[in-house]
Design a protein around this motif. Structure first.
Motif, short mmCIF file in Angstrom:
data_model
loop_
_atom_site.label_atom_id
_atom_site.label_comp_id
_atom_site.label_asym_id
_atom_site.label_seq_id
_atom_site.Cartn_x
_atom_site.Cartn_y
_atom_site.Cartn_z
N UNK A 1 0.90 -1.14 -0.01
CA UNK A 1 0.04 -0.04 -0.02
C UNK A 1 0.74 1.26 -0.15
N UNK A 2 0.23 2.41 -0.44
CA UNK A 2 0.87 3.74 -0.61
C UNK A 2 1.12 4.12 1.06
N UNK A 3 2.41 4.45 1.34
CA UNK A 3 2.48 5.08 2.69
C UNK A 3 2.69 6.58 2.85
N UNK A 4 2.41 7.11 4.15
CA UNK A 4 2.31 8.40 4.13
C UNK A 4 3.43 9.17 5.13
N UNK A 5 3.73 8.00 6.05
CA UNK A 5 4.60 8.52 7.14
C UNK A 5 6.06 7.70 7.31
N UNK A 6 6.87 8.27 7.82
CA UNK A 6 8.32 7.47 7.92
C UNK A 6 7.99 6.32 8.77
N UNK A 7 7.35 6.71 9.95
CA UNK A 7 7.11 5.58 10.80
C UNK A 7 6.52 4.23 10.28
N UNK A 8 5.33 4.74 9.16
CA UNK A 8 4.82 3.57 8.55
C UNK A 8 5.76 2.65 7.89
N UNK B 1 18.68 -3.28 9.52
CA UNK B 1 18.08 -2.72 8.19
C UNK B 1 18.46 -1.28 7.97
N UNK B 2 18.66 -1.03 7.00
CA UNK B 2 19.24 0.33 6.49
C UNK B 2 17.89 0.54 5.52
N UNK B 3 17.24 1.63 5.93
CA UNK B 3 16.04 2.05 5.25
C UNK B 3 15.83 3.42 4.55
N UNK B 4 15.81 3.42 3.34
CA UNK B 4 15.64 4.84 2.87
C UNK B 4 14.15 4.98 2.18
N UNK B 5 13.89 6.43 2.15
CA UNK B 5 12.70 6.75 1.50
C UNK B 5 12.85 8.45 1.43
N UNK B 6 11.88 8.88 0.66
CA UNK B 6 11.95 10.32 0.28
C UNK B 6 10.37 10.83 0.76
N UNK B 7 10.71 12.22 1.35
CA UNK B 7 9.80 12.82 2.04
C UNK B 7 9.79 14.15 1.15
N UNK B 8 8.78 14.63 0.88
CA UNK B 8 7.43 14.32 0.62
C UNK B 8 7.29 13.12 -0.11
N UNK B 9 6.23 12.15 0.32
CA UNK B 9 6.09 10.90 -0.25
C UNK B 9 5.45 11.12 -1.63
N UNK B 10 5.82 10.36 -2.78
CA UNK B 10 5.10 10.57 -4.10
C UNK B 10 5.73 11.38 -5.05
N UNK B 11 6.99 12.20 -4.60
CA UNK B 11 7.41 13.06 -5.38
C UNK B 11 8.74 12.35 -5.88
N UNK B 12 9.02 12.13 -7.23
CA UNK B 12 10.31 11.61 -7.61
C UNK B 12 11.41 12.26 -7.35
N UNK B 13 12.37 11.69 -6.83
CA UNK B 13 13.59 12.26 -6.87
C UNK B 13 14.05 13.05 -5.53
N UNK B 14 13.17 12.59 -4.19
CA UNK B 14 13.03 12.89 -3.15
C UNK B 14 13.71 12.22 -2.14
#
Length: 105
Positions: A54-61, A82-95
């Motif tokens: 599912x699409x996630x909305x928060x880093x904790x999720x 585990x090493x976890x990467x993500x981009x904030x704001x979610x849904x924006x490519x290159x973030x």
């Protein structure tokens, strides 16, 4: 330097996962994406195991989902890092701008 069991990328476009795979890390790469086309495209990338979720909305999720899926897929066990990467704001490519190091308890 850090003994990482799994590298986890939450990526809708898959670009950060491809950059990770290009470095040929020793640890497997778990890509979490809400986009089926991204998951299919990454299925042939070096060392990448892609999971549609599912699409996630928060880093904790992202963190809790990554830990849960890595354990369910048999990629990590208790005590693994585990090493976890993500981009904030979610849904924006290159973030991709978030890095978390978590231990599976």
């Amino acid at each position: 330097i850090l003994p990482v069991a799994v590298l986890v990328n939450y990526s809708e476009s898959g670009a950060s996962t491809l950059r990770t795979a290009r470095e040929r890390p020793r640890a497997p790469i778990l890509n979490l994406t809400p986009n089926l086309n991204t998951a299919r495209r990454l299925s042939v990338a070096w060392g990448v195991h892609s999971v549609v979720n599912d699409r996630l909305r928060q880093v904790d999720e992202v963190v809790s989902t990554a830990l849960e899926i890595a354990q369910a897929q048999g990629m990590a066990t208790r005590g693994d890092t585990l090493l976890i990467t993500a981009g904030v704001p979610f849904g924006k490519p290159g973030s991709t701008n978030t890095l978390r190091i978590e231990t599976l308890i």
